[in-house]
Motif scaffolding. Structure first.
Motif, PDB file in Angstrom:
ATOM      1  N   HIS A 269      37.238  53.482  43.127  1.00 48.32           N
ATOM      2  CA  HIS A 269      36.156  52.617  42.671  1.00 48.32           C
ATOM      3  C   HIS A 269      36.614  51.514  41.711  1.00 48.32           C
ATOM      4  CE1 HIS A 269      33.374  55.301  44.622  1.00 48.32           C
ATOM      5  NE2 HIS A 269      33.814  56.332  43.911  1.00 48.32           N
ATOM      6  N   GLU A 270      37.896  51.349  41.540  1.00 46.52           N
ATOM      7  CA  GLU A 270      38.394  50.333  40.619  1.00 46.52           C
ATOM      8  C   GLU A 270      38.269  48.930  41.217  1.00 46.52           C
ATOM      9  OE1 GLU A 270      39.106  51.253  37.552  1.00 46.52           O
ATOM     10  OE2 GLU A 270      38.578  53.233  38.287  1.00 46.52           O
ATOM     11  N   ASN A 271      38.417  47.912  40.356  1.00 45.74           N
ATOM     12  CA  ASN A 271      38.351  46.521  40.783  1.00 45.74           C
ATOM     13  C   ASN A 271      39.419  46.250  41.848  1.00 45.74           C
ATOM     14  OD1 ASN A 271      38.954  43.627  40.840  1.00 45.74           O
ATOM     15  ND2 ASN A 271      37.552  43.480  39.120  1.00 45.74           N
ATOM     16  N   PRO A 272      39.019  45.720  43.027  1.00 43.15           N
ATOM     17  CA  PRO A 272      39.994  45.477  44.097  1.00 43.15           C
ATOM     18  C   PRO A 272      41.156  44.586  43.676  1.00 43.15           C
ATOM     19  CG  PRO A 272      37.759  45.277  44.928  1.00 43.15           C
ATOM     20  CD  PRO A 272      37.650  45.391  43.444  1.00 43.15           C
ATOM     21  N   LEU A 273      40.888  43.590  42.829  1.00 43.15           N
ATOM     22  CA  LEU A 273      41.953  42.681  42.387  1.00 43.15           C
ATOM     23  C   LEU A 273      42.961  43.421  41.518  1.00 43.15           C
ATOM     24  CD1 LEU A 273      43.020  39.828  42.460  1.00 43.15           C
ATOM     25  CD2 LEU A 273      41.633  39.308  40.430  1.00 43.15           C
TER      26      LEU A 273
END
Length: 293
Positions: A269-273
């Protein structure tokens, strides 16, 4: 003692101790237990996992696949030059056939086939070495890493480590042995840490994690010992058979990297970037090591 032999023995000791110590960090410290992590702790572990995924991606493409393709091509060309394999025949030209890619693909489909058989015959066996609590938590099962794939990951990395050690053991100059050893040492230390992290994430029990790490740490020293024996006996070491086996190992690693490691990190669920940055950072570390390896 011959100075070159002394250098190789020193390399053997270093490649045993350092990767084992690096592997024991996530394997023995509870902080790295994913099921215990919450909030910021979990985000940090996710970032470390993304870095490890990048390491495996780089090790796969920049080391295992590249080494296997180069070695297979070299052995085929050697036999063509000696007349053992004809580059052309009355039926056509076979010189450009991608034999290396074929061998790697065989390794890929071999693991695919074995896993398919295992899942068909015994669906629960993918967690054979896993944490018993994973069986009782229906929410944890879809997210947990396959212990079977963790085992395949361990096998393919261990097999490749033998060939890395073999390359050091057959060196004819002290400088070359030390330079190659340093590159392999950095590479294997990072991979050992990443392997241990994946074993923890897969729910592999502590006794199995320790066994896997000890065996993995032993593989490069075993390869160095074999290389020393080959160099002392002036044997050729059955180069084609070794290259083919290395290609099969690369194919198995390719399967686990793209069907287990990367998907498991990308679905977090972390930021894709942020995930992209740290996966790229892990890959870049392996790419830089490839300059000296």
């Amino acid at each position: 003692m011959d100075p070159l032999l002394g250098v190789k023995i020193g390399c053997l000791a270093g490649l045993l101790v350092v990767p084992l110590l690096c592997g024991l960090i996530p394997a023995q410290i509870q902080w790295f237990q994913i099921n215990m992590a919450r909030g910021k702790h979990r985000r940090v572990l996710s970032i470390i996992g993304c870095f490890a995924a990048g390491v495996f991606l780089g090790a796969c493409i920049m080391h295992m696949v590249a080494d296997a393709l180069g070695d297979i091509k070299e052995e085929i060309e050697k036999r063509q030059h000696l007349g053992a394999v004809n580059a052309t025949s009355e039926g056509g030209d076979s010189e450009g056939y991608p034999f290396g890619e074929l061998v790697i693909s065989f390794g890929f489909f071999l693991v695919f086939f074995i896993e398919s058989v295992v899942l068909s015959c015994c669906p629960q066996s993918v967690h054979a070495h896993g944490d018993p609590e994973a069986h009782n938590d229906p929410k944890a099962a879809p997210e947990s890493h396959s212990s079977f794939r963790a085992f395949v990951l361990f096998l393919s990395l261990s097999f490749h480590s033998v060939f890395e050690g073999l390359a050091i053991g057959v060196q004819k100059e002290e400088t070359g042995a030390v330079q190659l050893c340093l590159a392999v040492l950095i590479h294997k230390a990072i991979v050992a840490f990443s392997l241990a992290l994946k074993l923890v994430q897969s729910g592999t029990q502590a006794r199995w994690r320790l066994l896997y790490l000890v065996v993995f740490a032993l593989m490069s020293p075993v390869g160095i010992a074999i290389g020393i024996g080959v160099s002392l006996s002036n044997g050729d070491g059955s180069g084609l058979a070794q290259a083919v086996l290395e290609g099969v190992a690369a194919g198995t690693f390719l399967y686990v990297t793209f069907l287990e490691i990367l998907p498991s990190e990308l679905r977090s669920h972390e930021n894709p970037l942020i995930k992209f940055v740290f996966i790229g950072f892990g890959f870049s570390s392996m790419a830089l090591i490839a300059i000296w390896a």
